[in-house]
Design an enzyme around this catalytic site. Structure first.
Site, PDB file in Angstrom:
ATOM      1  N   ASP A 158      48.549 -50.905  62.447  1.00  0.00           N
ATOM      2  CA  ASP A 158      47.569 -49.876  62.142  1.00  0.00           C
ATOM      3  C   ASP A 158      47.961 -49.100  60.889  1.00  0.00           C
ATOM      4  OD1 ASP A 158      45.313 -48.368  62.509  1.00  0.00           O
ATOM      5  OD2 ASP A 158      46.189 -47.044  64.019  1.00  0.00           O
ATOM      6  N   HIS A 170      44.472 -53.428  53.308  1.00  0.00           N
ATOM      7  CA  HIS A 170      44.551 -54.649  54.123  1.00  0.00           C
ATOM      8  C   HIS A 170      45.278 -55.764  53.365  1.00  0.00           C
ATOM      9  CE1 HIS A 170      42.010 -52.890  57.146  1.00  0.00           C
ATOM     10  NE2 HIS A 170      41.034 -52.695  56.289  1.00  0.00           N
ATOM     11  N   LEU A 227      60.192 -69.593  66.026  1.00  0.00           N
ATOM     12  CA  LEU A 227      59.369 -68.432  66.348  1.00  0.00           C
ATOM     13  C   LEU A 227      57.925 -68.842  66.615  1.00  0.00           C
ATOM     14  CD1 LEU A 227      58.966 -65.279  66.392  1.00  0.00           C
ATOM     15  CD2 LEU A 227      58.370 -65.505  63.960  1.00  0.00           C
TER      16      LEU A 227
END
Length: 253
Positions: free
Chosen positions: A33, A50, A144
């Protein structure tokens, strides 16, 4: 011929060794966020926040990989994000393709496996096709697990799971007596993925925002005021250090 460079040099920085002294969470989920506010604070259009957030994603993926985190799930685009201005939504939905164009070779080389959770059928082809390619390209990797939550909402997921479960009951492949938490979890978007040990939310807000409502029942929660584009490897380590100081009792003593 150029040589691919691993995420990290063979000698790990001391700060990562320090974080590895204790148990690192197997599964970390992050609510990323603050991108828009990061840009607005600098007098820039929100979409540039962004774009800057993509760089932060790769920094944290690298850090998680080095720390031997098994699963990293990133809240990338929620079912509620469709309410934002169309121009901003369109820009956000272009980012997964751009991210993969830039970083998929490195992710493949470093044994990262890519997955998605959410209602992908409602996303445009220019989002789904490169993501599916990345999923297929990395499916045999065993490092991962990097999950992108796209068009994801916790309530939507639970409703989707209920409908799927009821269909199995109608098909007689599942009976009422067999219903339990484990059976229900098999119908979630996250089926087969261990529940998060740690949730990190950047940007100063202290809420779940409809993210992994079922799966976060016993996760440790860490909130930071740092906006996502500024969330560094050091901030990531601080969150893990805080997790390591918690005692997880799961309702016991």
């Amino acid at each position: 011929m150029s040589m691919k460079i691993p995420f990290f040099k063979s000698k790990q920085p001391e700060k990562f060794n320090q974080a590895s002294d204790e148990k690192v969470p197997d599964h970390i989920a992050i609510i990323m966020d603050g991108n828009g506010r990061w840009a607005q604070k600098r007098g820039m259009p929100r979409f540039l926040g962004h774009k800057e957030g993509v760089t932060a994603v790769m920094k944290i993926v690298k850090a998680a990989s080095q720390l031997k985190v098994k699963t990293l799930t990133l809240y990338t685009f929620s079912t509620e994000n469709w309410k934002r201005p169309k121009a901003e939504v369109d820009f956000i939905l272009k980012l997964p393709k751009q991210f993969l164009h830039m970083y998929l070779p490195d992710l493949v080389y470093n044994n990262v496996r890519i997955g998605t959770i959410g209602d992908m059928e409602k996303l445009p082809d220019h989002v789904c096709e490169p993501l599916q390619y990345a999923v297929d390209r990395t499916k045999d990797n065993d490092g991962l697990q990097l999950n992108f939550a796209l068009n994801y909402g916790g309530r939507d997921e639970i409703l989707h799971a209920m409908k799927s479960m009821f269909q199995d009951m109608n098909d007689k492949s599942l009976s009422m007596d067999e219903l339990d938490e484990q059976q229900f979890a098999k119908h979630l978007y996250t089926a087969g993925i261990p529940e998060p040990d740690l949730l990190i939310r950047t940007g100063g807000e202290k809420r779940l925002s409809n993210f992994l409502l079922w799966q976060l029942a016993y996760a440790e929660l860490v909130f930071t005021d740092v906006l996502w584009p500024d969330f560094s490897e050091d901030e990531f380590l601080l969150a893990i250090k805080e997790y390591q100081q918690r005692q997880r009792r799961y309702g016991g003593i």
